[in-house]
Design a protein around this motif. Sequence first.
Motif, PDB file in Angstrom:
ATOM      1  N   ALA A  85      -5.500   4.474  -6.226  1.00  0.00           N
ATOM      2  CA  ALA A  85      -4.472   3.584  -5.684  1.00  0.00           C
ATOM      3  C   ALA A  85      -4.940   2.141  -5.608  1.00  0.00           C
ATOM      4  N   GLN A  86      -6.239   1.928  -5.469  1.00  0.00           N
ATOM      5  CA  GLN A  86      -6.751   0.562  -5.356  1.00  0.00           C
ATOM      6  C   GLN A  86      -6.390  -0.295  -6.573  1.00  0.00           C
ATOM      7  N   VAL A  87      -6.234   0.316  -7.740  1.00  0.00           N
ATOM      8  CA  VAL A  87      -5.930  -0.450  -8.950  1.00  0.00           C
ATOM      9  C   VAL A  87      -4.463  -0.341  -9.335  1.00  0.00           C
ATOM     10  N   SER A  88      -3.641   0.226  -8.469  1.00  0.00           N
ATOM     11  CA  SER A  88      -2.209   0.315  -8.736  1.00  0.00           C
ATOM     12  C   SER A  88      -1.584  -1.078  -8.753  1.00  0.00           C
ATOM     13  N   SER A  89      -0.584  -1.269  -9.609  1.00  0.00           N
ATOM     14  CA  SER A  89       0.078  -2.575  -9.675  1.00  0.00           C
ATOM     15  C   SER A  89       0.757  -2.933  -8.357  1.00  0.00           C
ATOM     16  N   SER A  90       1.220  -1.944  -7.616  1.00  0.00           N
ATOM     17  CA  SER A  90       1.892  -2.231  -6.342  1.00  0.00           C
ATOM     18  C   SER A  90       0.949  -2.812  -5.304  1.00  0.00           C
TER      19      SER A  90
ATOM     20  N   ALA B 132       0.803  -1.219   0.000  1.00  0.00           N
ATOM     21  CA  ALA B 132       0.000   0.000   0.000  1.00  0.00           C
ATOM     22  C   ALA B 132       0.836   1.269   0.000  1.00  0.00           C
ATOM     23  N   VAL B 133       2.030   1.240   0.608  1.00  0.00           N
ATOM     24  CA  VAL B 133       2.860   2.442   0.574  1.00  0.00           C
ATOM     25  C   VAL B 133       3.125   2.840  -0.869  1.00  0.00           C
ATOM     26  N   HIS B 134       3.601   1.894  -1.669  1.00  0.00           N
ATOM     27  CA  HIS B 134       3.925   2.227  -3.056  1.00  0.00           C
ATOM     28  C   HIS B 134       2.674   2.351  -3.924  1.00  0.00           C
ATOM     29  N   GLY B 135       1.611   1.624  -3.567  1.00  0.00           N
ATOM     30  CA  GLY B 135       0.366   1.801  -4.306  1.00  0.00           C
ATOM     31  C   GLY B 135      -0.151   3.219  -4.198  1.00  0.00           C
ATOM     32  N   LEU B 136      -0.087   3.800  -3.016  1.00  0.00           N
ATOM     33  CA  LEU B 136      -0.486   5.195  -2.813  1.00  0.00           C
ATOM     34  C   LEU B 136       0.553   6.166  -3.369  1.00  0.00           C
ATOM     35  N   ALA B 137       1.842   5.825  -3.194  1.00  0.00           N
ATOM     36  CA  ALA B 137       2.900   6.759  -3.585  1.00  0.00           C
ATOM     37  C   ALA B 137       2.904   7.029  -5.080  1.00  0.00           C
ATOM     38  N   GLY B 138       2.611   6.012  -5.890  1.00  0.00           N
ATOM     39  CA  GLY B 138       2.602   6.225  -7.331  1.00  0.00           C
ATOM     40  C   GLY B 138       1.541   7.223  -7.758  1.00  0.00           C
TER      41      GLY B 138
ATOM     42  N   ILE C 257       7.470  10.781  -0.090  1.00  0.00           N
ATOM     43  CA  ILE C 257       6.089  10.271  -0.013  1.00  0.00           C
ATOM     44  C   ILE C 257       6.072   8.925   0.709  1.00  0.00           C
ATOM     45  N   CYS C 258       6.980   8.030   0.307  1.00  0.00           N
ATOM     46  CA  CYS C 258       7.029   6.716   0.953  1.00  0.00           C
ATOM     47  C   CYS C 258       7.342   6.847   2.437  1.00  0.00           C
TER      48      CYS C 258
END
Length: 382
Positions: free
Chosen positions: A353-358, A257-263, A276-277
Amino acid sequence: MVLPSFSFASAAEIRFGRGLAAEAAKHIAAFGHRVLLVHGADPARARWLRDSLPHVICIACTGEPDLSALDAALAKARAAEPEVVVALGGGAVIDMAKALAALIPAPGAILDHLEVVGQGLPLTVAPLPMVALPTTAGTGAEVTRNAVIGVPEARRKVSLRDLAMLPRLALVDPALTDGCPWGVTLASGLDALTQVIEPYLCTRANPMTDALCRAAIPMALPALMRLDKAEDPDARDAMAYVSLSGGLALANAGLGAVHGLAGVIGGETGAPHGAICGALLAPVLTALSDAAAAGSPLQARLEEVAAWLAPPLGVSPDAAFTALANWAHGAGLAGLGGLGVAVEARDRIARQAQVSSSMRASPVTFDSDALAAILEAAHSPR
């Protein structure tokens, strides 16, 4: 003990050690004589390498690469007809170089291969050989198979990703990070810490990535705290190793989730990825702890992480995540509000962020309300 099946891929060769950059020209020459050298905003910092190579075309990467900068660089790079691409810089520089190495021989358009905003197609022609020399200890991009590219029109950061994009040589000389300004050291170091914690907790962890993370997590925070007090070559060496370990781990396990949100936040604000991370790490760890079932493997791993973080912070493990956030902000890290994340943008960021690859390897599937609560917790230093 029954071991799971797994695969592990990395740069064809990794060379790690203080002083090894002196051998860079020799190793680069093995791949070709016409060199495309991608460096950071200050060309003087690349002069030592440029002057040691016979036929060099230079491209400056002045910030985290976006689609227009990549397009302009690609036109210049193709005209130069390089045989090898070299990156000397931080994660943004290495990402730009990996993307150029992949796209120079590619017959199609950039958007053919970008995830989310493009078609995400695999490469059909092998990339040029690529050599990475990191000058910050954070992203581990020297051993990953993707390049992160900003797409301002879509307010997103997305990846160009292919197994063939792994560098042919990752030359990690911690001396290249000596004297890095504290703000960059802090942000990149927290990114490196995040990238050994998230693969350890994620659903695709495997015995090899676990071994890397178990060794690196306890090293990171003590080294970063020493660098807060004074320049320390041993601490620089430790952080370079943590960063390398994180790159290896995330490329072969996953993130969360950190990187999912960060992107999403990076595309929204343009704020530095590492900062951000760093702002998100403790709130995500707290949210994972709240969601983990009693006695579950996730709870056990979170307890291990807390036990590794607690001693340098001088707290008990149950206070480690809060203490980590307090230390980072006290050392100069901004909250998400200070990084440009508006309160009214939280719901949109959470949904995207929910659909982020991370997010695919996150050990907890957070709904948009839970992600918005994480963003709220990371908004301002407590």
